[in-house]
Design an enzyme around this catalytic site. Structure first.
Site, PDB file in Angstrom:
ATOM      1  N   ASP B 152       6.745   4.117  -2.720  1.00 51.98           N
ATOM      2  CA  ASP B 152       6.266   2.977  -3.514  1.00 51.98           C
ATOM      3  C   ASP B 152       5.260   2.114  -2.762  1.00 51.98           C
ATOM      4  O   ASP B 152       5.430   1.810  -1.592  1.00 51.98           O
ATOM      5  CB  ASP B 152       7.426   2.095  -3.951  1.00 51.98           C
ATOM      6  CG  ASP B 152       6.929   0.908  -4.747  1.00 51.98           C
ATOM      7  OD1 ASP B 152       6.122   1.109  -5.654  1.00 51.98           O
ATOM      8  OD2 ASP B 152       7.328  -0.228  -4.435  1.00 51.98           O
ATOM      9  N   HIS B 179       5.336   6.055  -7.707  1.00 48.38           N
ATOM     10  CA  HIS B 179       4.394   4.960  -8.016  1.00 48.38           C
ATOM     11  C   HIS B 179       3.104   5.664  -8.448  1.00 48.38           C
ATOM     12  O   HIS B 179       2.464   6.316  -7.626  1.00 48.38           O
ATOM     13  CB  HIS B 179       4.211   4.133  -6.740  1.00 48.38           C
ATOM     14  CG  HIS B 179       3.059   3.173  -6.743  1.00 48.38           C
ATOM     15  ND1 HIS B 179       3.232   1.825  -6.590  1.00 48.38           N
ATOM     16  CD2 HIS B 179       1.715   3.354  -6.853  1.00 48.38           C
ATOM     17  CE1 HIS B 179       2.051   1.214  -6.605  1.00 48.38           C
ATOM     18  NE2 HIS B 179       1.110   2.116  -6.758  1.00 48.38           N
ATOM     19  N   ASN B 278       0.381  -4.920  -8.684  1.00 50.78           N
ATOM     20  CA  ASN B 278       0.070  -3.501  -8.694  1.00 50.78           C
ATOM     21  C   ASN B 278       1.249  -2.741  -9.284  1.00 50.78           C
ATOM     22  O   ASN B 278       2.306  -2.716  -8.675  1.00 50.78           O
ATOM     23  CB  ASN B 278      -0.189  -3.045  -7.244  1.00 50.78           C
ATOM     24  CG  ASN B 278      -0.865  -1.717  -7.190  1.00 50.78           C
ATOM     25  OD1 ASN B 278      -1.339  -1.217  -8.207  1.00 50.78           O
ATOM     26  ND2 ASN B 278      -0.883  -1.101  -6.025  1.00 50.78           N
ATOM     27  N   ASP B 305      10.392  -5.058  -9.624  1.00 50.94           N
ATOM     28  CA  ASP B 305       9.345  -4.947  -8.607  1.00 50.94           C
ATOM     29  C   ASP B 305       9.179  -6.275  -7.856  1.00 50.94           C
ATOM     30  O   ASP B 305       8.069  -6.707  -7.541  1.00 50.94           O
ATOM     31  CB  ASP B 305       8.011  -4.490  -9.213  1.00 50.94           C
ATOM     32  CG  ASP B 305       7.035  -3.998  -8.141  1.00 50.94           C
ATOM     33  OD1 ASP B 305       7.400  -3.965  -6.948  1.00 50.94           O
ATOM     34  OD2 ASP B 305       5.899  -3.656  -8.500  1.00 50.94           O
ATOM     35  N   HIS B 309       5.810 -12.692  -1.155  1.00 55.03           N
ATOM     36  CA  HIS B 309       4.706 -12.906  -0.212  1.00 55.03           C
ATOM     37  C   HIS B 309       4.666 -14.380   0.166  1.00 55.03           C
ATOM     38  O   HIS B 309       4.932 -15.245  -0.660  1.00 55.03           O
ATOM     39  CB  HIS B 309       3.359 -12.514  -0.834  1.00 55.03           C
ATOM     40  CG  HIS B 309       3.213 -11.045  -1.062  1.00 55.03           C
ATOM     41  ND1 HIS B 309       3.161 -10.131  -0.042  1.00 55.03           N
ATOM     42  CD2 HIS B 309       3.126 -10.333  -2.204  1.00 55.03           C
ATOM     43  CE1 HIS B 309       3.044  -8.912  -0.536  1.00 55.03           C
ATOM     44  NE2 HIS B 309       3.030  -9.000  -1.850  1.00 55.03           N
TER      45      HIS B 309
END
Lengths: 314, 427
Positions: B152, B179, B278, B305, B309
């Site tokens: 992934d 992915h 993404n 997902d 960050h």
């Protein structure tokens, strides 16, 4: 005439016709300053204009610098590579540092779309976009519009053909917004691999037939095609590009006699435009450079004025 | 110690109770489901008449440990998970170092056990170092506790390598999670390629980068007669390919993330890097197709997902900011708002897409339903609670979500894992 209210210049997409007319009118009066013996007016005396260029540029930077100086502003110039980012300093950090020096306007060029808008959101000084990635280059589009208006007396109803690497061109996008708003009919032309998906939806015509576009246009803007496009597999060769999409003497003969030939510079002579064309009577490439200073004086004057009055209101 | 949850509406994938029941839990298992259970020795919690679902299972979470503990850790990610109602999750191996060997898998499982809030099933990498060169030692990964493998973050782009991965993993009994993104077609792309990317001058990632890999892998799975799972499906065309493959009996499964049924590419006009992900946000038509596919089961399950960050990483220009958003804590609210309230799913279907289906995909035989003898992993949801997603309330270490300020409908009130209360908003 309307009053200018934007304290920043980021993109032309949502500008009104009246705003364009005001900029062009203001630039006209500033153009006269550059023709004087003493090429200076005190309009921005005591103001500081910082140039923040994250991408190499000679023309745009010197044009802005000259514009600021002719308005009596102080200028400082930072040439930064995007690689200074790799030290962990973000573009915002860099800009905040420059803001801390009490500048009044920041002129920014950056290889990534959206950066001037990001800075405008976070900074107190006026932010002027001098080119962000493939998105916008407002002062270039404005000086192009000014040059067309000056030479042909109008923009309304003209057919403008923009030929070249449309996919990677902020100049094409920005000109399209401005020229369409002023009533021109814009055709974007280039190899199919360099025409962005969905561009026809913004109201322009799209074509891969350079011969036809050259025949039918009142204004031809030839865009720079970079050598890298060959390595990036967009083009078989610059040789073939020049043959099919380049403007040369033979092709120019098929154009309208009064056609204006424009180029945002720097030119790749022999690729998108042949040497004799760049210097021919139809070419207004050097007028564009001259008018660039006048447009940038107008923009600095207008946005800093708007910044001042919005501050007073606060 | 027994736990007695009183007055809840039991929601199973195949049925929903007409009237409130009580649930008695002992030794980590559900002992009884009935109305009016009395047990003087049990710890009693009042369920408020809300919906009790089998514990939610997220097949797609980035916990960032080891390597980027400044973004998230197994501990902070676990807290976010149970707040979001998840009792099990599969964490992705794109850590630093990559989870590509048994020792690292064991270390993650050990730390998950120390934290002790949620079942964590780490996915191992398909290729060593996620370098797309050599297969990982999958028997060893399986023995260490892996249920799935994935690279992934990127596709296994090499077709021959992917063929080997599918054949080998099927033999071992590991789920291969792909992915789907052709690396060359999507190169440097930061948003969906289309009218919006053209106007914004941002480099586009065309939808075909997803569908080409998806179509290839469907061909591989069909040819080899092995299963394959597809991560974060985002396009109408992908839904069509999956539906056609399933009709032909090819053993594939697929997941979709809340952002891909809640947001469109138009949001990117703000250049907010919390809208960079993404696969990228797609069109309104794709969003409609994902919703419909979750409704009819073409897409088997919802996986977040969750991709934390730091602000420093996200406060970059759009080109350089890392893709991804956190999702554990807003998943139920987004499902409630975008899928249940809009009539695409009823609550039993939510139990199917968020618990029973992921349990089946992972081969967890005693999870995904509420009945006597099943694992006591449970999620209590107030379906009518409307609440605003606020930064201060996020317990994940990172706050990168575009949903702040959104009003959501449906909120987790209690999470029970292995018979123990791991999260509670009950008085």
């Amino acid at each position: 005439m309307i009053t200018w209210t934007r304290p920043d210049l980021i993109d032309l997409q949502d500008f009104t016709r009246e705003e364009f007319e005001l900029i062009l009118e203001t630039a006209k009066s500033f153009k006269e300053v550059s023709a004087r013996e003493v090429k200076k007016v005190p309009a921005l005396r005591g103001k500081t204009v910082a140039m923040l260029f994250f991408e190499p540029s000679t023309r745009t930077r010197t044009s802005f610098e000259l514009a600021a100086k002719r308005l009596s502003a102080d200028t400082l110039s930072f040439a930064l590579s995007s690689s200074s980012m790799s030290k962990g300093e973000t573009v915002l950090d860099t800009a905040k540092n420059i803001e801390a020096m009490n500048v009044d306007a920041v002129i920014v060029r950056h290889p990534c779309a959206g950066v001037p808008g990001l800075l405008a959101e976070h900074l107190e000084p006026s932010v002027i976009n001098a080119g962000d990635g493939c998105r916008a280059h407002p002062t270039q589009a404005l000086l192009d519009m000014f040059t067309i208006q000056e030479r042909l007396g109008r923009i309304e109803g003209l057919k403008v053909g923009i030929i070249g690497d449309i996919l990677h061109s902020r100049v094409a996008r920005c000109n399209a917004w401005g020229l369409m708003k002023m009533g021109a009919q814009v055709t974007l032309c280039g190899p199919a691999t360099l025409l962005p998906i969905g561009i026809e939806n913004i109201g322009v015509k799209v074509s891969c037939d350079a011969d036809q576009v050259i025949r039918e246009s009142d204004v031809l803007m030839m865009l720079r095609v970079q050598k890298e496009r060959q390595q990036d597999q967009f083009l078989p060769s610059l040789r073939e590009y020049a043959k099919v999409f380049g403007l040369n003497a033979a092709r120019l003969k098929t154009a309208k006699p009064s056609v204006l030939v424009m180029h945002p510079g720097p030119t790749n002579r022999g690729v998108e435009i042949s040497a004799e064309i760049a210097d021919c009577a139809n070419s207004v490439i050097l007028d564009q450079v001259t008018n660039g200073v006048a447009i940038r004086m107008a923009i600095l004057y207008l946005v800093l004025g708007a910044r001042e009055s919005s501050r007073k209101q606060k | 110690m027994r736990l007695l949850i009183k007055n809840v509406v039991v929601v199973n994938p195949d049925a929903m109770g007409n009237s409130p029941s009580d649930i008695l839990i002992e030794d980590g298992l559900i002992r009884r489901v009935a109305a009016g259970i009395a047990d003087a020795d049990a710890l009693v919690v009042e369920g408020g008449g809300w919906l009790l679902l089998p514990g939610l299972i997220d097949l797609h979470v980035h916990l960032r440990q080891p390597g980027r503990e400044d973004k998230e850790t197994i501990e902070t990610g676990s807290r976010a998970a149970v707040k979001g109602g998840f009792t099990s999750m599969v964490c992705m191996p794109n850590t630093d170092p990559v989870l590509d060997n048994a020792m690292l898998i064991e270390a993650v499982i050990k730390e998950a056990g120390r934290v002790g809030l949620v079942n964590i099933f780490p996915a191992g990498a398909i290729t060593r170092g996620r370098q797309n060169q050599e297969l990982t030692d999958m028997f060893e990964l399986k023995a260490a506790g892996c249920l799935a493998v994935t690279d992934d973050g990127t596709s296994v782009a090499n077709s021959r390598l992917m063929r080997s991965a599918l054949e080998y993993a099927a033999m071992v009994g590991l789920v291969v999670m792909q992915h789907c993104q052709d690396p060359e077609l999507s190169k440097n792309g930061v948003m969906n390629e289309g009218e919006v990317s053209t106007i914004l001058g941002l480099k586009g990632d065309p939808g075909i980068s997803e569908t080409i890999i998806l179509a290839r892998d469907i061909e591989l799975a069909g040819y080899l007669k092995v299963p394959a799972h597809f991560q974060h499906i985002s396009l109408r065309r992908s839904v069509e390919l999956i539906a056609a493959a399933k009709r032909q009996g090819i053993k594939i499964t697929a997941e979709a993330a809340p952002q891909h049924f809640s947001l469109t590419q138009d949001e990117v006009r703000s250049f907010d890097t919390n809208l960079k992900m993404n696969p990228p946000l797609r069109t309104a038509d794709d969003v409609a197709a994902i919703k419909a596919a979750l409704s009819d089961g073409t897409i088997d399950c919802i996986a977040t997902d969750h991709a934390p960050h730091t602000p420093e990483d996200k406060e970059m220009d759009f080109d350089h900011a890392p893709p991804g958003i956190i999702g554990l804590e807003t998943a139920v609210g987004l499902v409630g708002t975008e899928l249940v309230q809009s009539g695409h799913l009823n609550w039993p279907q939510v139990a199917e897409r968020m618990s029973a289906a992921p349990a089946r995909i992972l081969g967890l035989k005693n999870k995904g339903f509420i009945r006597e003898g099943a694992d006591a992993d449970l999620t209590l949801i107030d379906p009518d609670c409307t609440w605003e997603a606020r930064k201060e309330e996020i317990v994940s270490k990172s706050k990168n979500t575009p949903f702040l300020g959104r009003t959501l409908r449906g909120r987790v009130k209690l999470t029970v894992r292995g018979g123990k209360i791991v999260y509670s908003e009950l008085p």
